[in-house]
Scaffold this active site. Structure first.
Site, PDB file in Angstrom:
ATOM      1  N   SER A 326     -26.363  25.626  10.917  1.00 44.77           N
ATOM      2  CA  SER A 326     -26.637  24.252  11.358  1.00 44.77           C
ATOM      3  C   SER A 326     -28.017  23.745  10.972  1.00 44.77           C
ATOM      4  CB  SER A 326     -26.476  24.161  12.877  1.00 44.77           C
ATOM      5  OG  SER A 326     -25.147  24.440  13.254  1.00 44.77           O
ATOM      6  N   ASP A 350     -15.714  14.332  20.917  1.00 42.02           N
ATOM      7  CA  ASP A 350     -15.558  15.744  20.554  1.00 42.02           C
ATOM      8  C   ASP A 350     -14.828  16.496  21.657  1.00 42.02           C
ATOM      9  OD1 ASP A 350     -15.790  18.374  19.715  1.00 42.02           O
ATOM     10  OD2 ASP A 350     -17.866  18.559  20.429  1.00 42.02           O
ATOM     11  N   ASP A 365     -15.500  23.756  17.463  1.00 38.98           N
ATOM     12  CA  ASP A 365     -16.925  23.577  17.724  1.00 38.98           C
ATOM     13  C   ASP A 365     -17.436  24.850  18.399  1.00 38.98           C
ATOM     14  OD1 ASP A 365     -18.961  20.998  18.041  1.00 38.98           O
ATOM     15  OD2 ASP A 365     -19.355  22.610  19.476  1.00 38.98           O
ATOM     16  N   HIS A 371     -18.392  18.334  23.239  1.00 34.93           N
ATOM     17  CA  HIS A 371     -19.601  17.632  23.650  1.00 34.93           C
ATOM     18  C   HIS A 371     -19.317  16.218  24.147  1.00 34.93           C
ATOM     19  CE1 HIS A 371     -22.378  20.639  21.793  1.00 34.93           C
ATOM     20  NE2 HIS A 371     -21.337  20.836  20.992  1.00 34.93           N
ATOM     21  N   CYS A 384     -23.767  19.567  17.440  1.00 33.11           N
ATOM     22  CA  CYS A 384     -22.318  19.368  17.560  1.00 33.11           C
ATOM     23  C   CYS A 384     -21.644  19.551  16.205  1.00 33.11           C
ATOM     24  CB  CYS A 384     -22.022  17.978  18.120  1.00 33.11           C
ATOM     25  SG  CYS A 384     -20.275  17.574  18.174  1.00 33.11           S
TER      26      CYS A 384
END
Length: 678
Positions: A326, A350, A365, A371, A384
């Site tokens: 990420s 999400d 996720d 989220h 996210c």
């Protein structure tokens, strides 16, 4: 009747005898005249030619190898030193049977098979008048035994030569590198005139990249010798020119702090000044002692390093390629702004997963429950995954590839160090060329969160972070800050271009603020500080794939199967002075890697000027060694840097590539199994 014989004709015999005498005298005279004429011809008309040939037998040119340039950090702390060692050399001109001499000399100075092989390689290409090294770094015992039997070895002498010493051992091994003996392959490519009398050449790191600057220019000495090679007198000399001294952008104190964070761990840390591209620290852990390689490392010692499971010879910072996880989301999010795929108000919901239209396969996720409603800012703060699944599906792999390559992914950074890896930013053309198959839409989803076939080096992550800190201004990482010596070499400490970005400066500021909130309230909150603001992004890269529908369970994994922890960041956020990338192999999650970065930023921003870290003793070049004192015997005690006459005025206050580590080169896992915290 008695026979009558004629009387002897004396006069006739005299005439014959005189004729013979005159003929012989004439023949001798003619021969003498021919000799005199030939002698006059050679002495008068060819005097210079034969005088020169005579001088070559009597007068010899002995090479004077140049001293290698020193290497310092940005504050004048010595990182690579020179010191003298005793060396056995053989003169080709004075030894008739070289093989026999080497055979008889082997037990005297304890020549190894490696010594003999190196000598045989070098002696074949050496000039007739050149002295060739038999063995470097003779011991006192070797010298004593040879002294007793020196009369048996005409043409063999013991000389003093300079060699390299790295006073800080493992600390700078991967970036400074080391020198080693010139091998057969190098002999074929080097300028033999430039390396006459020289045994060492840069092998890796700065020592290799800046070999031409560091090596210097050889000189020579003219001497008169007798038929046995004994020196009668010195006729003159041309001094060699010492190699350039290099002053690097590295900071000893920062390098020390960074190395301390990785002590006992596998990983890499790269710190860059985002304003100039200067590399402030570059650490790969574990490391090795470069001094082992200078005069020739033994087979047993090299095998121990080569076969070590932790791969200490492998430069993880420069050559190690890892899924970036990420950490690339800020750059990718700005790509969405550039292509107007999203803006800062674009939201998605999400639920904890994403699936492609018409496909029931779920890309999960890291947060199982999801989220909720997420915009770009929140997607960065909470990392996210689902937001970037959607973003990448809308952008497409071609636009993602075009955008991310502007940050240096998939290409070499151009750093002034050898053997850099280019990493890989995958795309359809690459897959067809290498795997002979078409690109799948699901692969775009994997790449969007730094997984799949996407791999990058810690140096690439540091450069991309510096570009983000600069609001798109591109800098090229480099370690050379300045150089002093006979040769000119320009150093560029300025941005080299700018990202093609359709947004505004306000978009860069908003992304910076999102990265600040990562530290203040998001996945990197473990390193927040009130003394300055850090903008950062954590990341986690899977090492072992988890099957669809299964949960990630650390208890079932071995230590080397745990996820890698990554962190990128810069500080102070509003006016960055340092950008950093951290990879902790099997560090479990990005928050752990972030905790390694905080002491490094603290030192650079808070402690460097008021409480700098300097060596506990200042290393001395040369001198002491001639008295039999080894580098490890140097006296300790804190000595101010100003006592070193080679310190930089106006300073800031002070082969071998191995197989990559297993955890860094395993096949990239499928991202749809991701179910771990950032």
């Amino acid at each position: 009747m008695k026979q009558q014989f004629p009387l002897k004709n004396v006069q006739q015999e005299k005439r014959i005898f005189r004729g013979r005498i005159f003929f012989a005298m004439g023949l001798v005279t003619c021969c003498l005249l021919l000799l005199v004429a030939r002698y006059a011809y050679l002495q008068i008309f060819h005097y210079e030619q034969f005088s020169e040939a005579s001088d070559k037998n009597r007068i010899r040119l002995q090479p004077i190898p140049p001293a290698r340039g020193y290497i310092y950090d940005r504050n004048g702390i010595l990182l690579a030193d020179n010191y003298p060692v005793f060396t056995a050399t053989l003169s080709k001109a004075d030894v008739k049977d070289i093989d026999d001499t080497v055979k008889r000399l082997t037990p005297v100075i304890n020549l190894s098979q490696e010594d003999i092989e190196r000598f045989n390689s070098r002696v074949k290409t050496a000039r007739k008048t050149e002295r060739v090294t038999l063995k470097l770094n003779l011991t006192e015992t070797d010298i004593a035994r040879f002294s007793e039997t020196k009369f048996l070895f005409p043409g063999v002498d013991i000389e003093t030569q300079m060699t390299r010493y790295y006073p800080h051992g493992e600390l700078f091994a991967h970036v400074i590198g080391y020198v080693g003996r010139i091998n057969d392959r190098e002999l074929k490519s080097i300028d033999k005139d430039a390396y006459t009398g020289t045994n060492l050449i840069g092998k890796i790191g700065v020592e290799k990249y800046y070999e031409d600057l560091l090596h210097g220019i050889p000189g020579y000495e003219s001497i008169e010798a007798d038929a046995h090679g004994n020196v009668l007198r010195h006729l003159g000399q041309k001094q060699s020119i010492r190699g350039n001294d290099l002053y690097l952008s590295l900071d000893y104190g920062l390098q020390t702090v960074a190395a301390e964070q990785l002590a006992g761990r596998r990983g890499a840390i790269v710190a860059i000044d985002p304003r100039t591209g200067e590399i402030l620290a570059l650490v790969s852990s574990p490391s090795f002692n470069p001094n082992l390689f200078v005069t020739g490392i033994g087979h047993a010692e090299y095998s121990a390093l080569r076969d070590n499971l932790d791969q200490p010879l492998y430069n993880r910072a420069l050559q190690g390629t890892y899924p970036p996880g990420s950490t690339i989301k800020p750059m990718e999010g700005l790509g969405g702004i550039h292509y107007k795929t999203v803006d800062w108000d674009t939201t998605i919901f999400d639920p904890g997963y994403f699936h492609l239209p018409g496909d029931s396969h779920k890309f999960r996720d890291w947060k199982k429950s999801g989220h909720g409603t997420v915009n770009l800012h929140k997607s960065i703060v909470e990392s996210c995954d689902t937001y970037f699944y959607v973003l990448s599906y809308q952008m497409g792999i071609d636009r993602m590839n075009e955008w991310m390559r502007q940050f240096g992914f998939g290409e070499k950074t151009g750093v002034d160090l050898p053997s850099e890896s280019s990493g890989l930013y995958p795309n359809p053309e690459w897959k067809m060329r290498t795997r002979k198959s078409k690109w799948l839409k699901g692969e775009t989803i994997s790449v969007s969160i730094g997984q799949g076939a996407f791999i990058a080096t810690p140096l690439q992550l540091a450069m991309a972070t510096a570009i983000t800190a600069n609001h798109g201004a591109h800098v090229t990482p480099h370690v050379l800050r300045s150089t002093r010596g006979a040769r000119e070499h320009p150093v560029h400490n300025a941005p080299t271009g700018r990202i093609n970005f359709s947004g505004t400066d306000e978009d860069w500021i908003k992304m910076r603020n999102a990265m600040v909130d990562v530290i203040q309230a998001g996945t990197g909150r473990g390193i927040r500080t009130a003394q300055y603001k850090i903008a950062g992004k954590t990341g986690t890269a899977q090492v072992k794939s988890i099957a669809q529908g299964k949960r990630y369970n650390e208890a079932l994994l071995t230590e080397r199967q745990l996820d890698h922890g990554l962190f990128v960041g810069f500080a102070p956020a509003e006016n960055p002075e340092i950008a950093i990338a951290v990879i902790w192999e099997n560090g479990r999650h990005g928050g752990s890697a972030a905790k390694l970065a905080r002491p490094i930023m603290d030192y650079w921003l808070l402690n460097r000027k008021k409480n700098p870290i300097i060596p506990t003793h200042h290393q001395v070049s040369g001198g002491l060694m001639t008295a039999g004192i080894k580098p490890g015997d140097l006296p300790s005690g804190e000595i101010p840097l100003s006592t070193d006459p080679r310190a930089v005025p106006g300073s800031d206050n002070r082969a071998t590539a191995s197989v990559p580590a297993q955890s860094a080169t395993q096949a990239p896992p499928a991202v749809n199994s991701a179910d771990v915290s950032e």
